[in-house]
Design an enzyme around this catalytic site. Sequence first.
Site, PDB file in Angstrom:
ATOM      1  N   GLY A  60      25.005 -37.253 -37.716  1.00  0.00           N
ATOM      2  CA  GLY A  60      26.728 -36.563 -37.098  1.00  0.00           C
ATOM      3  C   GLY A  60      26.514 -35.351 -37.928  1.00  0.00           C
ATOM      4  O   GLY A  60      25.668 -34.963 -38.706  1.00  0.00           O
TER       5      GLY A  60
ATOM      6  N   TYR B 106      31.609 -31.932 -41.288  1.00  0.00           N
ATOM      7  CA  TYR B 106      31.090 -30.529 -42.442  1.00  0.00           C
ATOM      8  C   TYR B 106      30.241 -31.124 -43.192  1.00  0.00           C
ATOM      9  O   TYR B 106      29.161 -30.471 -43.407  1.00  0.00           O
ATOM     10  CB  TYR B 106      32.988 -31.011 -43.443  1.00  0.00           C
TER      11      TYR B 106
ATOM     12  N   ASN C 164      24.060 -36.207 -33.334  1.00  0.00           N
ATOM     13  CA  ASN C 164      25.399 -35.612 -33.068  1.00  0.00           C
ATOM     14  C   ASN C 164      25.852 -35.985 -31.548  1.00  0.00           C
ATOM     15  O   ASN C 164      24.944 -36.021 -31.119  1.00  0.00           O
ATOM     16  CB  ASN C 164      25.407 -34.063 -33.534  1.00  0.00           C
TER      17      ASN C 164
ATOM     18  N   VAL D  49      25.320 -42.650 -32.195  1.00  0.00           N
ATOM     19  CA  VAL D  49      24.942 -44.057 -32.877  1.00  0.00           C
ATOM     20  C   VAL D  49      25.860 -45.443 -32.722  1.00  0.00           C
ATOM     21  O   VAL D  49      27.183 -45.293 -32.927  1.00  0.00           O
ATOM     22  CB  VAL D  49      25.397 -43.247 -34.511  1.00  0.00           C
TER      23      VAL D  49
ATOM     24  N   GLU E  35      50.869 -29.811 -40.050  1.00  0.00           N
ATOM     25  CA  GLU E  35      50.234 -28.299 -39.255  1.00  0.00           C
ATOM     26  C   GLU E  35      50.526 -28.648 -37.771  1.00  0.00           C
ATOM     27  O   GLU E  35      50.897 -27.182 -37.293  1.00  0.00           O
ATOM     28  CB  GLU E  35      48.516 -28.529 -40.191  1.00  0.00           C
TER      29      GLU E  35
ATOM     30  N   ALA F 173      37.752 -32.530 -45.951  1.00  0.00           N
ATOM     31  CA  ALA F 173      36.453 -30.815 -45.603  1.00  0.00           C
ATOM     32  C   ALA F 173      35.460 -30.709 -46.620  1.00  0.00           C
ATOM     33  O   ALA F 173      34.667 -30.617 -46.672  1.00  0.00           O
ATOM     34  CB  ALA F 173      36.785 -30.124 -44.232  1.00  0.00           C
ATOM     35  N   GLN F 174      37.138 -30.545 -47.250  1.00  0.00           N
ATOM     36  CA  GLN F 174      36.233 -29.624 -49.505  1.00  0.00           C
ATOM     37  C   GLN F 174      34.978 -30.567 -49.722  1.00  0.00           C
ATOM     38  O   GLN F 174      34.339 -30.122 -50.675  1.00  0.00           O
ATOM     39  CB  GLN F 174      37.662 -29.320 -49.845  1.00  0.00           C
TER      40      GLN F 174
ATOM     41  N   LYS G 211      44.452 -20.084 -46.693  1.00  0.00           N
ATOM     42  CA  LYS G 211      43.773 -20.407 -45.765  1.00  0.00           C
ATOM     43  C   LYS G 211      42.798 -20.005 -44.299  1.00  0.00           C
ATOM     44  O   LYS G 211      41.814 -20.749 -44.620  1.00  0.00           O
ATOM     45  CB  LYS G 211      44.731 -21.557 -44.827  1.00  0.00           C
TER      46      LYS G 211
END
Lengths: 396, 396
Positions: free
Chosen positions: A9, A12, A36, A80, A169, A313-314, A373
Amino acid sequence: MGTKIVILGAGYGGVMTSVKLQKILNYNEAEVTVVNQHDYHYLTTWLHLPAAGTIHHDNCRIDIESIIDTNQFNFVKGTVESIQPDNKQVSLADGRVLDYDYLVVGLGSEPETFGISGLKEHAFTISNINSVRLIKEHIDYMFAKFTQEPDRADYLTFIVGGAGFTGMEFVGELCDRIPALCKEFDVDPAHVQIYNVEAAPTALPGFDPDLIDYAVELLSSKGVTFKINTPIKECTPDGVVLADGEEIKAKTVVWTGGVRGNSVIEKSGFEVIRGRVKVDEYLRAPGYDDVFVIGDGSLVIDETQNRPFPPTAQIAMQQGEALAENLAKSIRGGQITKFQPDLKGTVASLGKGEGIGIVGNKKVFGSTAAMLKEVIDHRYLYKIGGIGLVMKKSKF
Amino acid sequence: MGTKIVILGAGYGGVMTSVKLQKILNYNEAEVTVVNQHDYHYLTTWLHLPAAGTIHHDNCRIDIESIIDTNQFNFVKGTVESIQPDNKQVSLADGRVLDYDYLVVGLGSEPETFGISGLKEHAFTISNINSVRLIKEHIDYMFAKFTQEPDRADYLTFIVGGAGFTGMEFVGELCDRIPALCKEFDVDPAHVQIYNVEAAPTALPGFDPDLIDYAVELLSSKGVTFKINTPIKECTPDGVVLADGEEIKAKTVVWTGGVRGNSVIEKSGFEVIRGRVKVDEYLRAPGYDDVFVIGDGSLVIDETQNRPFPPTAQIAMQQGEALAENLAKSIRGGQITKFQPDLKGTVASLGKGEGIGIVGNKKVFGSTAAMLKEVIDHRYLYKIGGIGLVMKKSKF
């Protein structure tokens, strides 16, 4: 060759692991293979934008080759199929089998539909480039169809299931896009209806009440109808049926209500909670010292609150960086260190120039949040691709 | 006020009548009302371009106000419901009723499906701005869907019914658009199939055989599969069934096989042949000296060949100009003159830089034909809106 590291993968987590590992490792110190499904990395946290059509999907993806040096690491484009941790092997859908000494599983998430009937079949999801491109084209198509059948209100009724970050969002972006769509298709904006439906007793469950109020008021003022504390009972080809019996006819239902870990992990025999592996403090899957799980497929407990950190993501990026250092230490025979997330806060966009967020203990609103952001997005681009990538992909 | 002239429809015929009449008439010499469904005029002969998506639909339409002086003539946006020629009245769908002394019927055409089952329900047509915008969005949507379901060949199979001018022009544009679509949606062009199906024993029936060969070879070399002498038996939601029993699965069927006059004419009691009124040499409907029919709703016999002139923009424009002069003569008590078409030839585009045509007795091919087509288009824009409109709408 040396130790075989396979990274599954290029989200992130996988990208941060790869980029960091390329910086640390010396030539031929390990044989690293990145697998990926696509030959590009995409910016999951931006996907609500091309889904609504406010930016082009190409702005949300980056060629793998431009962030990972494929002379140094192997890149395999493939899907995968399964992992055989006891054999230290990975099988791809096309039949190829990869051996590893260390495996990094960063396969991301899948939509969690909580068993709601019809959601899987009839709702769109904001999951990847293909899925958001489909949403954008679907919305455009509905406007085009409405001009031919102006009594079909369902063509211009948009239901977003879930008022979490992604849901709100997306709704914010959709509000921004509607005027342009109405102009493009000669449609009176009064015909457009946007619903945001949430099962929990509040939008953005668990978030700061002031920020929730701000977001809900802002989007309401843009014409969004919120149905909070209202589970969806069923999704049909014609719309949704709510738990209270109300039926909303809509040809567009976008489900943002939750994610679970990639099903490959569960299929491969790892023990999972909603598809996610509860990793140890070194990000290892229980029972396997050579399998690391990061990103949305991993579950890390926040000890201070005694509940899992939400998949973001962080945290995926921090896991990737930490893991790269531990992998280097491992192949050099060093002592690996514990992963400790250091979360800076959360910021959500709510359409152009608008947003909400928590940074440290500070609440941010409006244009400040929107700017923050952007700063966060640019910081990530800088990390993986330097200033060149920031310039190329900037939304400004 | 003076004589009441009502012009129904702002297509090629109606617009030419109006523009010419504005030039001839003095202030308050007549009360002229133009009725049109939209507040814009569209360029029917360009519609295959936005249908394929090679140009934006806005390039094919012109605000009525920018070509007709609405201080001098009344403009009524409305849909004609019926004509009562014995009462000298026109009823609109919204209930309004207009009185006239002279009526110009330029209501254009509707698709003629020759009773082929399912065509009306499941096929798209290249008829107006809304219908071609729908085709364009539908095609885009099919590409987006294919990326999610790559085993669905029917998403990328396009069937054009009819290999007349519109059909072949559209196929030519579609060939031009495919590479861009494949790039936009990450699709291998090998997955795309285009069929052009024609019931007659040849493409472009009645046209010059050299030009037919040129067009068929050109489009075949671009990947189009022609099925000539092959009537469509049935159109279904899944594709078409041909008369020879073959079924082609396709989610996109565009019908270009023929047109008939607007059904309002027949509904209003005029005698019609395939929806068209066989007008006298002054363009009058039989039995009514005050009702003129022009454009696709009129049928004018070509005495040299003893068959009707095909409905084209060219003849509609000539009818409009001639009729404007006769209307002016009529209200001034003069002698009206017979309409005599003066057809210069026919040119069809076959994608960018390609085309075929007959000009006078001369055959034209390739870039010469494509350039001539542009000249013809520009000449029309110049006639209705001067050099400003040419500059604004030029496809170059």
